[in-house]
Motif scaffolding. Structure first.
Motif, PDB file in Angstrom:
ATOM      1  N   ILE A 101     -46.295  28.163 -61.059  1.00 19.67           N
ATOM      2  CA  ILE A 101     -45.152  28.771 -60.361  1.00 19.67           C
ATOM      3  C   ILE A 101     -44.437  27.705 -59.546  1.00 19.67           C
ATOM      4  N   ILE A 102     -43.135  27.572 -59.782  1.00 21.34           N
ATOM      5  CA  ILE A 102     -42.319  26.576 -59.084  1.00 21.34           C
ATOM      6  C   ILE A 102     -41.246  27.308 -58.285  1.00 21.34           C
ATOM      7  N   LEU A 103     -41.235  27.094 -56.987  1.00 19.61           N
ATOM      8  CA  LEU A 103     -40.280  27.753 -56.092  1.00 19.61           C
ATOM      9  C   LEU A 103     -39.187  26.786 -55.684  1.00 19.61           C
ATOM     10  N   MET A 104     -37.926  27.211 -55.835  1.00 20.05           N
ATOM     11  CA  MET A 104     -36.771  26.391 -55.449  1.00 20.05           C
ATOM     12  C   MET A 104     -36.280  26.771 -54.053  1.00 20.05           C
ATOM     13  N   SER A 105     -35.932  25.773 -53.258  1.00 21.73           N
ATOM     14  CA  SER A 105     -35.348  26.029 -51.940  1.00 21.73           C
ATOM     15  C   SER A 105     -34.206  25.059 -51.707  1.00 21.73           C
ATOM     16  N   GLY A 106     -33.314  25.408 -50.760  1.00 17.53           N
ATOM     17  CA  GLY A 106     -32.190  24.525 -50.450  1.00 17.53           C
ATOM     18  C   GLY A 106     -30.974  25.306 -50.013  1.00 17.53           C
ATOM     19  N   LEU A 107     -29.957  24.590 -49.568  1.00 13.41           N
ATOM     20  CA  LEU A 107     -28.724  25.229 -49.126  1.00 13.41           C
ATOM     21  C   LEU A 107     -27.865  25.654 -50.307  1.00 13.41           C
ATOM     22  N   GLN A 108     -26.936  26.562 -50.044  1.00 13.60           N
ATOM     23  CA  GLN A 108     -25.990  26.975 -51.078  1.00 13.60           C
ATOM     24  C   GLN A 108     -25.126  25.777 -51.478  1.00 13.60           C
ATOM     25  N   VAL A 185     -44.913  28.775 -67.392  1.00 19.70           N
ATOM     26  CA  VAL A 185     -44.261  28.275 -66.164  1.00 19.70           C
ATOM     27  C   VAL A 185     -43.225  29.305 -65.714  1.00 19.70           C
ATOM     28  N   VAL A 186     -43.213  29.607 -64.413  1.00 20.41           N
ATOM     29  CA  VAL A 186     -42.179  30.479 -63.840  1.00 20.41           C
ATOM     30  C   VAL A 186     -41.399  29.671 -62.808  1.00 20.41           C
ATOM     31  N   ILE A 187     -40.099  29.557 -63.015  1.00 18.68           N
ATOM     32  CA  ILE A 187     -39.236  28.816 -62.077  1.00 18.68           C
ATOM     33  C   ILE A 187     -38.431  29.842 -61.285  1.00 18.68           C
ATOM     34  N   VAL A 188     -38.693  29.928 -59.982  1.00 17.51           N
ATOM     35  CA  VAL A 188     -38.089  30.952 -59.126  1.00 17.51           C
ATOM     36  C   VAL A 188     -36.864  30.382 -58.415  1.00 17.51           C
ATOM     37  N   ASP A 189     -35.691  30.854 -58.811  1.00 17.74           N
ATOM     38  CA  ASP A 189     -34.428  30.419 -58.204  1.00 17.74           C
ATOM     39  C   ASP A 189     -34.106  31.341 -57.037  1.00 17.74           C
TER      40      ASP A 189
END
Length: 441
Positions: A101-108, A185-189
């Motif tokens: 599981i891959i979690l994405m973070s960051g500003l718009q 793999v799960v990529i969470v946007d």
């Protein structure tokens, strides 16, 4: 990338004078200029000062070999410290989970959604993975649709719930879907904001707590420089992410984020986005980036990109055609397509040692092959296979059909003939051939 910094550092090294030994006197002006170059590149002040202090400490008193100039020794020291500053070695992504599981973070606006698609594409094509993209941005208009389009582009399924507005539930359901469908793999946007706010941080922290990701990545626009570093610091204090992704690095002429972020947040840069295409994503290699900053090229990355497009069977077929002088315009256009798949032409050229500096003021458009392709596609199938039949009237017809001039058509045919002759000579001169006899006895 980093053109401004590369040029400034190159000028700084030319200030170094003296022979035999690097001393405090002859190094002072150089390092003062290096520090100014780093600050102008938007590198964090503490990072820039610590960097030059370390370089000075390592350089002072070093004996210079008779075959090496003081400036060359300084380049070597600066190169090693630049690589160390950016992390030293490449750090791979953690894919240990089942599914990972891959979690994405960051500003718009940082490029999370596009990067999610690029990462899915990389894992699918280079790691033989079966990724699933999870659309958990429930706030931004058309965010789910954007991820759906991205997923379609790279041939990766997208899990979405149009009515559900709870990103934690959507992420959990996406993981269940992955297990049921065999995705490894799960990529969470996730959603971004225009600025860091408490609600967003609580939400993404809740998602992380619920799904327990194997990898949490912070995605940031490298062109925002020091702002990128400050944002990374605040996100890391709340999320404790595992790695950084720098997007839009191809447009970053300064390099402040790449050079500062590792030191400030003590987390590795794992990936860099180098263009708009879905395959424009590279693993971050600190040593190779140091090479490029100092104008030494990046021949290893160039070879790796070429190998990704390399087809052994096709190469053998082509070699036989060249040996028999049967290399034609169909083969020529196929080679052009292979080169285009490798990426931006100016970036590819800058990976060759010494070429980057020569091309710094020259614009190489990605459409550089456009007129060549137009001319070849305006030929009949018979003309492409048998270039010898291209007489004057045929060349006039091809020029009209391609929107070019007869002179341009003639020039291409001449270049093609010269290329074919050269390729045949190189093939004939292989070790073991009559022109290049084997050394074995």
């Amino acid at each position: 990338m980093f053109e401004n910094l590369s040029e400034r550092l190159d000028r700084s090294f030319k200030l170094l004078k003296g022979e035999g030994k690097i001393t405090e006197i002859n190094v002072a002006e150089t390092l003062k200029d290096v520090r100014k170059a780093l600050l102008d590149a938007d590198v964090n002040y503490k990072v820039a000062k610590s960097f030059t202090d370390t370089v000075k400490e390592k350089a002072l008193g070093q004996n210079v070999l008779t075959s090496v100039k003081p400036s060359q020794l300084m380049v070597k020291i600066v190169h090693d410290e630049l690589a160390s500053l950016m992390g030293g070695t490449a750090i791979d992504i953690n894919l240990a989970g089942s599914p990972a599981i891959i979690l994405m973070s960051g500003l718009q606006g940082s490029g999370k959604t596009t990067f999610s698609g690029k990462l899915a594409n990389m894992l699918k094509t280079k790691r033989n993975k079966k990724p699933l993209l999870a659309a958990c941005d429930v706030y931004r208009p058309a965010a789910i649709e954007q991820l759906r389009v991205v997923g379609e582009q790279v041939g990766v399924p997208v899990y979405m719930e149009l009515e559900n507005k709870n990103p934690v539930e959507i992420a959990m359901n996406a993981i269940r879907e992955a297990r049921a469908k065999g995705n490894d793999v799960v990529i969470v946007d996730t959603a971004g904001r225009l600025a860091i706010d408490e609600q967003m941080m609580k939400e993404i922290a809740a998602i992380k707590s619920a799904i327990q990701p194997d990898e949490t990545l912070f995605v940031v626009d490298s062109m925002t420089g020091q702002d990128a570093v400050n944002t990374a610091k605040e996100f890391n204090e709340r999320l404790n992410f595992d790695g950084v992704v720098l997007t839009k690095l191809d447009g970053d002429t300064r390099g402040g984020a790449a050079l500062s972020i590792r030191t400030v947040v003590d987390k590795p840069i794992k990936f860099v986005g180098t263009g708009e295409k879905m395959d424009a994503l590279d693993t971050f290699h600190p040593e190779r980036m140091a090479d490029r900053i100092l104008g030494m090229g990046d021949i290893v990355s160039l070879v790796e990109r070429a190998q990704e497009q390399y087809d052994e069977e096709e190469a053998k077929r082509l070699q036989k055609k060249i040996a028999k002088n049967q290399f034609d315009f169909n083969d020529f256009i196929a080679q052009i397509q292979q080169i285009k798949k490798m990426g931006n032409l100016k970036e590819l050229a800058s990976m060759i040692p010494g070429v980057g500096k020569a091309l710094k003021d020259i614009d190489i458009d990605d459409n550089a092959f456009k007129s060549i392709e137009a001319i070849i596609y305006s030929m009949t199938p018979d003309e492409r296979v048998n270039p010898a039949i291209l007489n004057g009237s045929r060349r006039q017809r091809i020029a009209k059909g391609s929107g070019t001039t007869v002179q341009e058509v003639n020039k291409l045919i001449k270049q093609f003939d010269e290329t074919r002759k050269m390729m045949r000579m190189l093939t004939a001169a292989k070790p073991g051939s009559k022109k290049f006899p084997s050394l074995k006895r």
